[in-house]
Design a protein around this motif. Sequence first.
Motif: not given
Length: 452
Positions: A213, A216, A218, A249, A253, A258, A306, A390
């Motif tokens: 996380i 970034k 996977g 996700k 994500d 978003r 972030n 996040a």
Amino acid sequence: MRKRYSIYIPLVLVLVDVFIINTVIYLINDKDYLNPKFLGYINLFWILSGVITNFYKIYRHYNYFKVISALSTQAIIFVLGFFTFFTIFREGDIVNNQTKVLLSIILSIVIARLLFVYAIRKYRRRGNNYRKVIVLGADESAKKLIEILKNKKSLGYQFLGYFSNKEEDGTENFLGSISKYESFALAEEVDEVYCSLAELKSKQIKKVKKFAIKHKRGVKLIPNSNELNTKNVSAQYYDDSMLILNVKKLPFDLPENRIIKRVFDFLFAAFVCLFIISWLYPILWILIKLESRGPAIFKQEREGFNGEEFVCYKFRSMRINQEADKVHATKNDRRVTKLGSFLRKTSLDEIPQFFNVLLGSMSVVGPRPHLESLALEYQKDVDNYLERHAVKPGITGLAQISGYRGEIKKKSDIKNRVRLDIFYIENWSFILDVKIVVSTVLNIFKGDENAY
């Protein structure tokens, strides 16, 4: 991180499909179809139905059967939408060439999609468009996956090696003990980390997820029989034989979520700035200046998306003091002015943060931003604290409408806030945002005993 171009594949596929639909209709040259109303409807219907059914999400492990299955679903929905148009807008009219138009569009898109899948697999087989991966663990399932990653180049993975506490130096592709994976993953810009559930303990898995996380990356899980029914993962098959559990996700994500949230933020913030702040700002500016010296707007650096710092705006509610950036307000705090007390109780001191929303550093709804110095303390008390980063911080949030706002008196206060923040991030929906905004407005009129 390396530049990722795979994220543009869905957009390219949408453009190709729209081009095919319009080209077929143009070539058939029938006035029943070659008109703005039908073209607008059929293009919009195809795109929206494709987004809803995840038609444009093509994963690396997809085979031709998966692609054909997705095409079949989209084709059935498209046929229904096609005839719906003529039922609504042309009821009773005789429309020619319906079968010809339908079959031409569907067959053209099927051929184009299959050619695309063939081309992208061949392109990846040549070592292009790859993702760098490492494996944590060396049980039989992990070794089977390693062989697939090494031999199936069409999947588009570049296997760099594996870490294990049960292997010895000298073994092929062995990179060291599991504790060394973080530095390697950062140095080699690893994209995905595969974890063996047979070798790694739950605490180690949580640590890997936290690392992923933050940076970034996977995370995917190589299952054992005890993990097949977990709710937090979805099953994927590599080479039709190797089962992998993909850590699901989060809502944010997904790019479309978003975009929805950003559009809502911008429109809502623009409305508040235009119809509320435009007349409220000069009034409060004068009142704040009359009661105590100093600027009307208080600026403070907070942790945002972030973990990056940004300047957060508020109406100043305290007298100028040297502890403003170190100590939060407490009950009966002498630093708070009389007007400042009113602003805090009604949350009007937060209104300038709508400028932060317009600038893109904040959201209307999200976890509240903290000072960096306080955030470092909170990280010691709450294991998953960093997951708050996040998403963009918010003016209001689920924790705030649930009674967790104001002074943090004990560890359970920050733990409960983070718990609700994480719940919001993992279960976000547009409706949830609307509910939180409505509850916040109602709380302004009801008052909050923790607002001081």
